[in-house]
Design an enzyme around this catalytic site. Structure first.
Site, PDB file in Angstrom:
ATOM      1  CE1 TYR A 122      -4.255  -1.849   4.944  1.00 19.55           C
ATOM      2  CE2 TYR A 122      -3.267   0.215   4.710  1.00 19.55           C
ATOM      3  CZ  TYR A 122      -3.931  -1.153   4.221  1.00 19.55           C
ATOM      4  OH  TYR A 122      -4.150  -1.362   2.684  1.00 19.55           O
ATOM      5  CB  SER A 131      -0.678   0.001   1.295  1.00 20.72           C
ATOM      6  OG  SER A 131      -1.308   1.241   1.532  1.00 20.72           O
TER       7      SER A 131
END
Ligand code: NAD
Length: 263
Positions: free
Chosen positions: A154, A141
């Protein structure tokens, strides 16, 4: 002349392929000639039908469960007689500050986004070696390139995934195994983005904030689409990328370049 992006005769396993980026990648691989096996812990009848209509086999697999992950990888290789590609794509978000994070939250996020990619690679590598080499792509990501204040766990999981990518790329180049990662910015029409937008007090304003965060998204007036991430993954697993390994390819409309100009 054969297209460099052909996957004819190749066998691929994709985790988290029931929706979003994983489903788009599975369909694109199948359209380029690959035999594709998807594992996901949330397979709806609709997603199974969509995948089946492209000749893709889907099976239930919770990637946090190492035995289930091994079964997914081994079954694909045994059924097809080879394995060429693994895409570690299954992932979950975690929007919590450290004081709210339980051990269960930590394990859930890190086991899904990071540990599963390590063990997926562990199980795939012997099959890839028997096939004469192969390719692993990890869906990281933008948060793995630039950690964010709102979702530290995350961000940590995706930074670790980029580290895993580089380390395994270094270790297994000798086996002709390439290991790369993709780092998407905000992607529309995904389970993850839909959940964020549904949870927002003002959906339209939240969507605009995601778009405003990256200069190309601003210019096009939209977020990235799953098929645009899938196209980058196709490139990375194809022969066109035969000398590309250890990368963290940003597909984020320039979000990780710096603070974009205001709208
Ligand atoms: P998505 O929710 O549509 O896809 C994630 C898939 O992973 C789902 O099908 C889900 O069922 C599956 N999954 C989750 N936990 C699992 C588990 N334990 N076992 C098996 N399957 C599991 O969202 P998406 O955006 O397509 O997510 C794909 C990847 O892209 C994720 O790794 C995510 O972190 C990453 N990503 C997404 C965005 C975005 O904006 N959507 C941005 C950057 C990175």
């Amino acid at each position: 002349m054969t297209s460099l992006a052909t996957l004819s005769g190749r066998v691929a396993v994709i985790t988290g392929g029931a929706s979003g980026i994983g489903q788009a990648t599975a369909i694109l691989f199948a359209q380029h000639g690959a035999r594709v096996f998807v594992g996901d812990y949330r397979l709806s009848r609709e997603s199974e039908q969509t995948l089946a209509s492209h000749g893709i086999r889907a099976s239930a697999c919770d990637v946090r469960n190492v035995a289930e992950l091994q079964r997914l990888v081994d079954q694909a290789a045994t059924t097809s007689g080879r394995l060429d590609i693994l895409v570690n794509n299954a992932g979950i978000g975690m929007v919590k500050q450290i004081q709210e994070v339980s051990e269960e939250d930590w394990d859930n996020c890190l086991d899904t986004n990071f540990k599963a990619a390590f063990f997926g690679a562990k199980f795939a590598i012997p099959h890839l070696i028997r096939s004469g080499g192969g390719s692993i792509v990890n869906t990281a990501s933008n948060a793995g390139l630039l950690p964010r204040a709102h979702d530290p766990v995350y961000s940590i999981s995706k930074m670790a995934l980029i580290g895993l990518t580089k380390s395994l790329a270094l270790c297994h180049a000798k086996d002709r195994i390439r290991v790369n990662s993709v780092c998407p910015g905000p992607v529309c029409d995904t389970g993850m983005m839909n959940a964020d937008l549904e949870a927002a007090a003002d959906r339209a304003a939240t969507e605009q904030r995601f778009i405003a965060a990256s200069p190309l998204a601003q210019a096009f007036g939209r977020m990235s689409r799953p098929d645009e991430i899938a196209a980058a993954i196709l490139y990375l697993v194809s022969d066109a990328a035969c000398m590309v390994t250890g990368t963290a390819l940003a597909i984020d409309g320039g979000k990780s370049l710096g603070v974009p100009p205001s709208l």
